[in-house]
Design an enzyme around this catalytic site. Structure first.
Site, mmCIF file in Angstrom:
data_model
loop_
_atom_site.group_PDB
_atom_site.id
_atom_site.type_symbol
_atom_site.label_atom_id
_atom_site.label_comp_id
_atom_site.label_asym_id
_atom_site.label_seq_id
_atom_site.Cartn_x
_atom_site.Cartn_y
_atom_site.Cartn_z
ATOM 1 C CG ASN A 116 -0.301 0.543 2.412
ATOM 2 O OD1 ASN A 116 -0.539 2.033 2.716
ATOM 3 N ND2 ASN A 116 0.396 -0.012 3.342
ATOM 4 C CG PHE A 120 -0.291 9.220 6.876
ATOM 5 C CD1 PHE A 120 -0.232 7.809 7.240
ATOM 6 C CD2 PHE A 120 0.806 10.209 7.594
ATOM 7 C CE1 PHE A 120 0.746 7.441 8.023
ATOM 8 C CE2 PHE A 120 1.732 9.556 8.318
ATOM 9 C CZ PHE A 120 1.687 8.257 8.685
ATOM 10 C CB SER A 181 3.994 5.535 7.034
ATOM 11 O OG SER A 181 3.462 5.590 5.739
ATOM 12 C CG ASN A 183 3.149 4.596 1.895
ATOM 13 O OD1 ASN A 183 3.905 3.960 0.782
ATOM 14 N ND2 ASN A 183 2.476 3.814 2.365
ATOM 15 C CB THR A 184 4.325 10.687 4.812
ATOM 16 O OG1 THR A 184 2.980 10.134 4.914
ATOM 17 C CG2 THR A 184 4.491 12.018 5.098
ATOM 18 C CE LYS A 218 2.812 0.204 12.815
ATOM 19 N NZ LYS A 218 1.245 0.227 12.318
ATOM 20 C CG ASN A 247 4.357 1.376 9.645
ATOM 21 O OD1 ASN A 247 3.584 0.789 8.680
ATOM 22 N ND2 ASN A 247 4.256 2.455 10.339
HETATM 23 C C1 FMN Z 1 -3.497 -0.651 3.831
HETATM 24 C C2 FMN Z 1 -2.649 -0.537 4.556
HETATM 25 C C3 FMN Z 1 -2.794 0.877 5.466
HETATM 26 C C4 FMN Z 1 -2.077 1.190 6.652
HETATM 27 N N1 FMN Z 1 -1.973 2.307 7.014
HETATM 28 C C5 FMN Z 1 -1.285 2.543 8.425
HETATM 29 C C6 FMN Z 1 -1.293 3.724 8.882
HETATM 30 O O1 FMN Z 1 -2.110 4.633 8.530
HETATM 31 N N2 FMN Z 1 -0.668 3.803 10.052
HETATM 32 C C7 FMN Z 1 0.056 2.871 10.382
HETATM 33 O O2 FMN Z 1 0.813 3.202 11.671
HETATM 34 N N3 FMN Z 1 0.372 1.579 10.136
HETATM 35 C C8 FMN Z 1 -0.276 1.526 9.048
HETATM 36 N N4 FMN Z 1 -0.410 0.224 8.259
HETATM 37 C C9 FMN Z 1 0.587 -0.712 8.973
HETATM 38 C C10 FMN Z 1 0.015 -1.795 9.778
HETATM 39 O O3 FMN Z 1 -0.570 -1.244 10.827
HETATM 40 C C11 FMN Z 1 1.070 -2.990 10.308
HETATM 41 O O4 FMN Z 1 1.934 -2.099 10.884
HETATM 42 C C12 FMN Z 1 1.603 -3.407 8.678
HETATM 43 O O5 FMN Z 1 0.700 -3.937 7.835
HETATM 44 C C13 FMN Z 1 2.171 -5.076 9.514
HETATM 45 O O6 FMN Z 1 1.218 -5.740 9.762
HETATM 46 P P1 FMN Z 1 0.257 -6.955 8.893
HETATM 47 O O7 FMN Z 1 1.595 -7.687 8.299
HETATM 48 O O8 FMN Z 1 -0.410 -7.824 9.874
HETATM 49 O O9 FMN Z 1 -0.481 -6.114 7.825
HETATM 50 C C14 FMN Z 1 -1.146 -0.138 7.054
HETATM 51 C C15 FMN Z 1 -1.034 -1.132 6.492
HETATM 52 C C16 FMN Z 1 -1.837 -1.602 5.321
HETATM 53 C C17 FMN Z 1 -1.961 -2.851 4.782
#
Ligand code: FMN
Length: 343
Positions: A116, A120, A181, A183-184, A218, A247
């Site tokens: 992704n 934000f 993140s 993505n910022t 985080k 993350n």
């Molecule tokens: C579509 C998507 C959007 C996410 N948005 C955020 C976010 O806004 N803030 C954040 O701290 N982590 C965000 N994450 C990261 C997740 O909270 C998590 O740390 C990461 O995906 C690893 O866990 P997972 O393998 O269970 O997905 C996002 C993950 C995904 C897949």
């Protein structure tokens, strides 16, 4: 069963972000009535409490929903009905922002992964605060994950974190400072020592002034052991109570997906199965650096009871899921928490 045999095939036929929006719309609808909430609960069945005391809070059990799924605090009641012990809302920035252009969310089913680059997208901290003020589940735990707006330069980033914190402070049970993140643009530079120290200290000072809530930071999985351990020590010294590891990764270890597809997707953070081992390794580094001084929330590729056990053995006190939930659906919460042995 219902999820993997019926709902997931339907959802996976839609583009990923449409499926996400549709799911959130259903969740909002279902959570709004007693009947809807009991339907959601029926997906899961009874969950035996397995209390975990961490960061000065009591979590009903260790499995929570990771940040990014309920960015605007719209469906918390629904996720609680699905059995999560805590829901981390956000990332919320002080001002609303649209995020990156679509498409920005991609499934890699062969690797049980997601890429992704949402960036934000959110309606802003004050907007979320309005909904949080109405929440009825005061005994369930809501974390507020906060970040900076894209157009705020890093030199002023701390002002954004403080503004988001002020808007949410009376409404959430703990805060997560998200500096990881991918993505910022430039956000991860805030993980470097001097910038991190001044940011964490500013957040901790403001938090004290507002009436201390537990604070977590985080972190990214794309750091060296030394960087992770320095960050963890700094967080403890700055008065933080927790580390969330991790993350998404900028790595592209998705061996079952073609290189052409990976190249076509482009930039973004990879999550899910390919992250399982890496995030567990980072949890181990944090534990080695700070021992019991910080709560460790393990996130990254949690799908099975074994993944939970591995993260726990590495030092995690709690776990969160995102991608595993997309692939496995609601029944996973109960399975995961059932594997957690108290003590
Ligand atoms: C579509 C998507 C959007 C996410 N948005 C955020 C976010 O806004 N803030 C954040 O701290 N982590 C965000 N994450 C990261 C997740 O909270 C998590 O740390 C990461 O995906 C690893 O866990 P997972 O393998 O269970 O997905 C996002 C993950 C995904 C897949």
């Amino acid at each position: 069963m219902l999820y993997s045999s019926l709902l997931r095939p339907l959802l996976f036929r839609l583009p990923a972000e449409r499926a996400h929006n549709l799911t959130m719309a259903q969740m909002r609808m279902l959570q709004s009535t007693a009947l809807g909430r009991s339907l959601l609960r029926s997906f899961v069945g009874n969950i035996a409490p397995k209390p975990v005391n961490a960061m000065g809070l009591t979590f009903e059990h260790p499995v929570g929903l990771a940040a990014g799924l309920d960015k605007n605090a719209e469906a918390m009641e629904g996720f609680f009905a699905l059995g999560f012990s805590h829901v981390e809302i956000g990332t919320l920035t002080p001002r609303p922002q649209p995020g990156n252009p679509q498409p920005r969310l991609f499934r890699l089913p062969e690797d049980q992964a997601i890429i992704n680059r949402m960036g934000f997208n959110n309606r802003g901290a004050e907007n979320a605060a309005l909904r949080l003020a109405q929440r009825s589940h005061r005994w369930k735990i809501v974390g507020g994950n906060i970040g900076k707006n894209k157009d705020t330069p890093n030199e002023q980033a701390h002002e954004d974190y403080l503004l988001a914190m002020q808007a949410l402070h009376t409404h959430v049970d703990y805060f997560t400072v998200n500096i990881s993140s991918p993505n910022t643009p430039g956000l991860r530079d805030l993980q470097h020592e001097a910038a991190l120290k001044s940011l964490l200290e500013a957040v901790a000072t403001e938090n004290k002034r507002l009436g201390a809530k537990p604070l977590a930071v985080k972190i990214a999985p794309d750091l060296t052991q030394e960087e992770v351990q320095n960050m963890a020590r700094l967080a403890a010294e700055s008065g933080f109570q927790g580390i969330i590891a991790t993350n998404t990764t900028i790595g592209r270890n998705a061996p079952n997906t073609s290189q052409e597809r990976i190249a076509a997707i482009g930039a973004g953070g990879l999550s899910g199965r390919p992250l399982t081992q890496k995030s567990t390794e980072v949890i181990g580094w944090v534990k080695e650096a700070v021992g019991d001084h910080l709560t460790i929330i393990g996130v990254g590729g949690v799908f099975t009871a074994q993944d939970v056990t591995d993260k726990r053995n590495a030092g995690a006190d709690l776990v969160q899921v995102y991608t595993g939930f997309v692939y496995q659906g609601p029944s996973m919460v109960k399975q995961l928490q059932a594997s957690w042995k108290n003590g």
